[in-house]
Design a protein around this motif. Structure first.
Motif, PDB file in Angstrom:
ATOM      1  N   THR A   1      41.346  47.527  44.779  1.00  0.00           N
ATOM      2  CA  THR A   1      41.147  46.273  44.068  1.00  0.00           C
ATOM      3  C   THR A   1      41.011  46.494  42.568  1.00  0.00           C
ATOM      4  O   THR A   1      41.493  45.708  41.761  1.00  0.00           O
ATOM      5  CB  THR A   1      39.886  45.566  44.592  1.00  0.00           C
ATOM      6  OG1 THR A   1      40.034  45.368  45.997  1.00  0.00           O
ATOM      7  CG2 THR A   1      39.668  44.226  43.919  1.00  0.00           C
ATOM      8  N   TYR A   2      40.358  47.605  42.190  1.00  0.00           N
ATOM      9  CA  TYR A   2      40.083  47.869  40.781  1.00  0.00           C
ATOM     10  C   TYR A   2      41.022  48.901  40.182  1.00  0.00           C
ATOM     11  O   TYR A   2      40.809  49.373  39.087  1.00  0.00           O
ATOM     12  CB  TYR A   2      38.628  48.313  40.614  1.00  0.00           C
ATOM     13  CG  TYR A   2      37.671  47.300  41.169  1.00  0.00           C
ATOM     14  CD1 TYR A   2      37.457  46.100  40.516  1.00  0.00           C
ATOM     15  CD2 TYR A   2      37.020  47.516  42.371  1.00  0.00           C
ATOM     16  CE1 TYR A   2      36.612  45.147  41.029  1.00  0.00           C
ATOM     17  CE2 TYR A   2      36.157  46.567  42.895  1.00  0.00           C
ATOM     18  CZ  TYR A   2      35.965  45.388  42.221  1.00  0.00           C
ATOM     19  OH  TYR A   2      35.117  44.447  42.746  1.00  0.00           O
TER      20      TYR A   2
ATOM     21  N   THR B   1      34.095  53.447  43.521  1.00  0.00           N
ATOM     22  CA  THR B   1      33.286  52.280  43.847  1.00  0.00           C
ATOM     23  C   THR B   1      32.033  52.740  44.580  1.00  0.00           C
ATOM     24  O   THR B   1      31.937  53.887  45.011  1.00  0.00           O
ATOM     25  CB  THR B   1      34.057  51.279  44.724  1.00  0.00           C
ATOM     26  OG1 THR B   1      34.438  51.927  45.935  1.00  0.00           O
ATOM     27  CG2 THR B   1      35.287  50.749  43.996  1.00  0.00           C
TER      28      THR B   1
ATOM     29  N   GLU C   1      34.136  39.416  33.770  1.00  0.00           N
ATOM     30  CA  GLU C   1      35.366  39.799  33.068  1.00  0.00           C
ATOM     31  C   GLU C   1      35.743  38.768  32.007  1.00  0.00           C
ATOM     32  O   GLU C   1      36.232  39.123  30.933  1.00  0.00           O
ATOM     33  CB  GLU C   1      36.517  39.990  34.060  1.00  0.00           C
ATOM     34  CG  GLU C   1      36.338  41.187  34.976  1.00  0.00           C
ATOM     35  CD  GLU C   1      36.240  42.515  34.235  1.00  0.00           C
ATOM     36  OE1 GLU C   1      36.938  42.693  33.215  1.00  0.00           O
ATOM     37  OE2 GLU C   1      35.462  43.371  34.679  1.00  0.00           O
TER      38      GLU C   1
END
Length: 97
Positions: free
Chosen positions: A24-25, A31, A52
């Motif tokens: 996802t990142y 993570t 963000e």
């Protein structure tokens, strides 16, 4: 039931070794799993989105102040940006930057 003998090639599951999964990142971003109350867990995607957006907002204001400094004859922004610079500094501390 499938019979496997010496001539049958076993097919492994998952990704081949050395090929990273796009998370996802992004690739290579570590993570961490944490426990949070369910009420907060439901809002985490929204919280991350807002976080963000705030970072982008702060960056945009930094760029605007930098442009004002470059266009100034004195090489620094107008005094009217003083409060904005203080606020941006405080926001950066809250953002962990």
């Amino acid at each position: 039931m499938i019979m496997v003998n010496e001539t049958t090639v076993k097919r492994g599951r998952g990704r081949p070794a050395g090929i990273a999964r796009e998370g996802t990142y992004g690739t290579g971003v570590k993570t961490k799993v944490v426990r949070v109350p369910e009420d907060i867990a439901k809002n985490i995607p929204e919280i991350l989105t807002k976080f963000e957006q705030i970072k982008a907002f702060v960056d945009a204001w930094d760029a605007q102040i930098e442009n004002a400094a470059q266009s100034s004859t004195k090489g620094k922004p107008s005094p009217r940006y003083d409060k904005a610079m203080v606020m941006l500094s405080e926001l950066r501390q809250y953002l962990g930057e």
